[in-house]
Design a protein around this motif. Structure first.
Motif, short mmCIF file in Angstrom:
data_model
loop_
_atom_site.label_atom_id
_atom_site.label_comp_id
_atom_site.label_asym_id
_atom_site.label_seq_id
_atom_site.Cartn_x
_atom_site.Cartn_y
_atom_site.Cartn_z
N PHE B 20 0.84 -1.21 0.00
CA PHE B 20 0.00 0.00 0.00
C PHE B 20 0.87 1.26 0.00
N ALA B 24 1.26 4.08 -2.92
CA ALA B 24 1.07 5.52 -2.65
C ALA B 24 2.28 6.31 -3.14
N MET B 27 2.25 6.48 -6.86
CA MET B 27 1.25 7.46 -7.31
C MET B 27 1.81 8.89 -7.21
N LEU B 50 -5.47 6.00 -11.62
CA LEU B 50 -5.00 4.62 -11.78
C LEU B 50 -4.47 4.01 -10.49
N PHE B 51 -4.63 4.72 -9.37
CA PHE B 51 -4.10 4.18 -8.11
C PHE B 51 -4.59 2.76 -7.82
N PRO B 52 -5.91 2.46 -8.00
CA PRO B 52 -6.35 1.08 -7.73
C PRO B 52 -5.61 0.05 -8.59
N ALA B 53 -5.29 0.43 -9.84
CA ALA B 53 -4.60 -0.51 -10.72
C ALA B 53 -3.15 -0.70 -10.27
N TRP B 55 -2.04 -0.38 -7.22
CA TRP B 55 -2.08 -1.21 -6.00
C TRP B 55 -2.34 -2.67 -6.35
N ALA B 56 -3.34 -2.91 -7.21
CA ALA B 56 -3.71 -4.30 -7.52
C ALA B 56 -2.55 -5.04 -8.17
N PHE B 59 -0.06 -5.81 -5.50
CA PHE B 59 -0.62 -6.77 -4.53
C PHE B 59 -0.52 -8.20 -5.08
N PHE B 60 -0.99 -8.38 -6.33
CA PHE B 60 -0.98 -9.74 -6.87
C PHE B 60 0.45 -10.22 -7.11
N CYS B 63 1.72 -11.35 -3.78
CA CYS B 63 1.10 -12.61 -3.34
C CYS B 63 1.61 -13.81 -4.13
N LEU B 64 1.90 -13.62 -5.40
CA LEU B 64 2.10 -14.77 -6.28
C LEU B 64 3.56 -15.07 -6.62
N ASP B 65 4.48 -14.13 -6.39
CA ASP B 65 5.88 -14.43 -6.71
C ASP B 65 6.35 -15.55 -5.77
N ARG B 66 6.83 -16.64 -6.37
CA ARG B 66 7.25 -17.79 -5.55
C ARG B 66 8.45 -17.42 -4.67
#
Lengths: 534, 97
Positions: B20, B24, B27, B50-53, B55-56, B59-60, B63-66
C-alpha cells in the motif's frame, strides 16, 4: 479456462475467501447502500416533492432568482457560486468562499438557498459551512443518509473514505481472484443444480450471480476505490508533492480555468441567455452551473451539461460572466482533450450508472443487487460449512445480523425520516438513532435466537412489512396522496410507491423458502476447493 | 515460530501495508516522471485515477511471486526509488514556484 499452477490457484482461492471473511460484511453494507444510492435522486424526489411537478429546474427566470439572492449575500461569498437541481427539482444555489477547516482540509462557507423553479419563490435560506448547510437540508436528508453510508459508512473524514477505499480494493481482489479461481467460467455461467443438495444449489446460485457479475464488480470496485482514495488521500498527497500542499491551487490547475486577473466590479450577464445557448449548442440539459467571481470583470460561468443520448460524457461550456458571451468548450479537466481528463470523466458514469437515465440506473441497480447477493451468500456458504466450530458460529450470527438487519435498518431509517419530519424532530438524528437501534436489535436477534433460520425469517419479514407500510407513512406524514400526485403531474411518486411495495412483497415471498439445514454437508465448498485442485 | 509461518506473515506484511505504501509512493512520484500531456495535467491526474490498478498489480505480484525475497526486493526498490525522487523534488529550491 485459465491455467494456473496448483499452488497459485490455492493461493488465489485463499485470498478470495479470506478477503471476503475479513471485509465481507462491511463490503456488503457498502454495496447494498450503493444499490440504494443509484436512485438517490429519485429517493429525494419521492421523499420531498414540491407541490407540483417541475419540468425544468432552470426555467426562464433563473437569472432573477440567482441575481436576487446575490444581492442579499455578503460579497465575500461571491468568490464562487454553484447552482443545480436537487430533491423534487428544487433549484439549489450556494454562494461561498473557500477556507481551511480546523482539520486543515479545504472547505466552503457561505449562503445557500432553495427555490421552487415553478414560482421562483425562495423556499429556504441557510448560512454556514458546507457541512452546516448539509445538516439542515431536510429535503435531501433521506437520500443523503443512504449516500453517506455508502460513501463513508458515516465515519468522520478521512477515515470513512479510507475504509471504503480499502473495501473497494478488497472487492477488486475478490473480482480478480473470482475470475481466476472459477476455472470453468463458461460452464459456471449456466450451471444450477436444483435437485439434491440444497447447499450445492446455494453454491451454484452464488457462483452464477458472481460469475455474471464479475466484470461489473470489477468496474464498480475500481471506480469506487478511486473515488474514496482520490479525495481522502490521492488529492492531498499529490498536492503535497506537486503543489507544496496547496490543494486549491492544484484543483485550479487541473480544472484549467484561468485564475482571477481583473477585480473590477461588473454587472453579470444574463444567466437565462447563457442556459438557453448551452442547451442549443449541446442538445442536452444543464446539469450543474459554476460561477467564479460573481460580479467581477473576470467572472466565468461554466455549464456542465447532462449526458447526451448515446454518449457517456456531457460537454462543458464556459461563458464570460460579465458579458454572457460564449468563450470556449472545455473537457472536464484542463482546457484541451487529454487522456487524464477522458479517464477522469469516465469514472462517474461507470460508477453511478446515470448515463442513460432510469434505464441504465435500473441495470446498475440490478447488477449491484446481484453483487450484494454474492457477497452475503458467499459469507453464508463459508459460515454454514464451518458453523459446527464455535468461532465461526459468531461470524454466522454476524452475517445474519448484518445481512438481514441492514436492509431493515435502512427501511426503518426512512420511517424515522418521515416520522421525524412530521413531528418536527431533527431528521438526521432520528434516522441515525433508528438505524443504529435496528442494527443492535438485529444483532440481539441473531445471537439470541437458537436457529439462525428463525432470525432470518423474522428480520426479512419485518423488512417486507416495513416496506409495504412505507408509502402509507409517507402520505400520512404530509406527503401527497396518489390522487393529488396524479393531479399535479407527480406520477413518478406513485411509481416509486409501487416499487417500494413490490420490494416488500418480494421480501415476504422469499420467506417461503425452506432454510438450509443447520448441519450442512460440505459438498459446496469442497467443490470450490476441487476447482482449485484440478 | 516455524519458518513456514514466518514466511506467511512476511508475505502478509509485504502484500498488505508495504504494498500500500509503495503504491502511494508510486502514485505521488508518478507526478514527477509521467508526461504532462497536451492539457498539462496527465502527470497529476493519471496516477490518482489509476491508483487502484497500481495497488492491484503490486498486490498480486507480492502474493504470487514464488520467491518471497525477490518480491520484497522489487517492491522495496520501487518504493525507495519513488521516495528518493519525491525527496529530491521537495528539497529542490523553488520546487513549487
Amino acid at each position: 479456462m485459465i491455467r494456473l499452477s496448483q499452488e497459485r490457484a490455492k493461493t488465489l482461492l485463499a485470498i478470495h475467501g479470506w478477503s471476503a471473511v475479513f471485509l465481507g460484511l462491511l463490503l456488503y453494507a457498502v454495496i447494498l447502500t450503493g444499490v440504494a444510492s443509484v436512485f438517490a435522486t429519485e429517493i429525494g424526489d419521492w421523499s420531498s416533492p414540491l407541490p407540483a411537478r417541475v419540468e425544468d429546474p432552470f426555467p426562464p427566470g433563473t437569472d432573477g432568482m440567482i441575481r436576487g439572492l446575490a444581492e442579499t449575500v455578503d460579497p465575500a461569498f461571491h468568490e464562487e457560486l454553484f447552482f443545480f437541481p436537487r430533491a423534487g427539482n428544487r433549484l439549489y444555489a450556494f454562494f461561498h468562499a473557500h477556507e481551511t477547516g480546523e482539520d486543515g482540509t479545504p472547505r466552503e462557507r457561505g449562503v445557500a438557498a432553495e427555490f421552487d423553479p415553478s414560482s421562483g419563490a425562495m423556499i429556504k435560506r441557510v448560512e454556514g459551512t458546507g457541512d452546516d448547510i448539509e445538516a439542515q437540508d431536510d429535503a435531501n436528508a433521506l437520500a443523503h443518509f443512504m449516500v453517506d453510508l455508502h460513501v463513508r459508512l458515516h465515519l468522520p473524514h478521512p477515515w470513512g473514505l479510507l475504509l471504503t477505499g480499502v473495501l473497494g480494493l478488497a472487492m477488486l481482489v475478490a473480482a480478480v481472484t473470482g475470475f481466476v479461481v472459477h476455472r470453468h467460467l463458461i460452464r459456471e455461467l449456466f450451471t444450477l443444480r436444483r435437485r439434491g443438495d440444497r447447499l450445492l444449489t446455494a453454491r451454484d446460485t452464488h457462483v452464477i450471480a458472481g460469475t455474471w457479475n464479475l466484470p461489473f464488480a470489477f468496474v464498480l470496485a475500481f471506480t469506487g476505490s478511486y473515488f474514496s482514495f482520490g479525495s481522502a488521500f490521492g488529492i492531498p498527497a499529490m498536492a503535497m508533492v506537486a503543489f507544496g500542499g496547496d490543494q486549491e491551487r492544484m484543483i485550479e490547475t487541473v480544472i484549467g480555468n484561468p485564475p482571477a486577473t481583473d477585480e473590477t466590479p461588473a454587472v453579470m450577464g444574463d444567466l437565462d441567455a447563457m442556459i438557453a445557448d448551452a442547451r442549443e449548442r449541446s442538445g442536452a440539459q444543464v446539469g450543474f452551473v459554476q460561477v467564479q467571481h460573481w460580479g467581477r470583470a473576470d467572472a466565468l460561468v461554466t455549464m456542465f451539461m447532462d449526458y447526451r443520448e448515446g454518449k457517456l460524457l456531457g460537454p462543458n461550456y464556459v461563458y464570460g460572466g460579465a458579458n454572457g458571451g460564449f468563450r470556449y468548450t472545455k473537457p472536464s479537466l484542463g482546457l484541451t482533450d487529454s487522456t487524464g481528463s477522458a479517464l477522469f470523466s469516465l469514472m462517474s458514469p461507470l460508477h453511478f450508472g446515470n448515463f442513460a437515465g432510469v434505464f441504465s440506473k435500473a441495470v446498475w441497480f440490478a447488477l449491484g443487487f446481484a453483487g450484494a447477493y454474492v457477497s452475503i451468500t458467499g459469507l453464508l456458504l463459508w459460515t454454514t460449512r464451518r458453523q459446527a466450530q464455535r468461532g465461526w458460529r459468531h461470524l454466522a450470527a454476524a452475517t445474519h445480523a448484518v445481512g438481514y438487519g441492514l436492509p431493515l435498518g435502512l427501511v426503518l431509517a426512512a420511517w424515522a425520516y418521515f416520522g421525524g419530519r412530521a413531528l418536527g424532530f431533527d431528521v438526521n438524528t432520528a434516522m441515525m438513532s433508528t438505524f443504529l437501534m435496528t442494527l443492535a436489535a438485529s444483532c440481539a436477534v441473531a445471537w439470541r435466537v437458537e436457529a439462525l433460520a428463525t432470525a432470518r425469517r423474522g428480520l426479512l419479514g419485518a423488512t417486507g412489512l416495513a416496506l409495504i407500510a412505507l408509502p402509507v407513512l409517507r402520505m400520512t406524514s404530509g406527503g401527497p396522496g396518489w390522487a393529488d400526485a396524479f393531479g399535479t403531474g407527480l406520477q413518478t411518486l406513485v411509481a416509486f410507491d409501487i416499487v417500494v411495495v413490490l420490494g416488500g412483497l418480494f421480501c415476504l415471498w422469499t420467506l417461503r423458502r425452506v432454510p438450509q439445514p443447520a448441519t450442512a454437508p460440505l459438498a459446496a465448498d469442497d467443490e470450490l476447493d476441487e476447482a482449485a485442485r484440478t | 515460530m516455524s519458518s513456514e509461518r514466518r514466511r506467511l506473515w512476511s508475505r502478509v506484511a509485504l502484500a498488505g501495508p508495504v504494498v500500500f505504501v509503495c503504491a502511494a509512493l508510486v502514485m505521488c512520484g508518478g507526478a514527477l516522471w509521467l508526461p504532462k500531456g497536451p492539457a498539462q495535467i496527465d502527470n497529476v491526474v493519471l496516477p490518482i485515477v489509476l491508483f487502484p490498478a497500481i495497488w492491484a498489480g503490486l498486490f498480486f505480484y507480492a502474493c504470487l511471486d514464488r520467491r518471497l525475497g525477490r518480491a520484497w526486493g522489487v517492491v522495496s526498490a520501487l518504493a525507495l526509488a519513488h521516495a528518493a525522487l519525491i525527496a529530491a523534488h521537495l528539497l529542490q529550491p523553488g520546487a513549487f514556484a
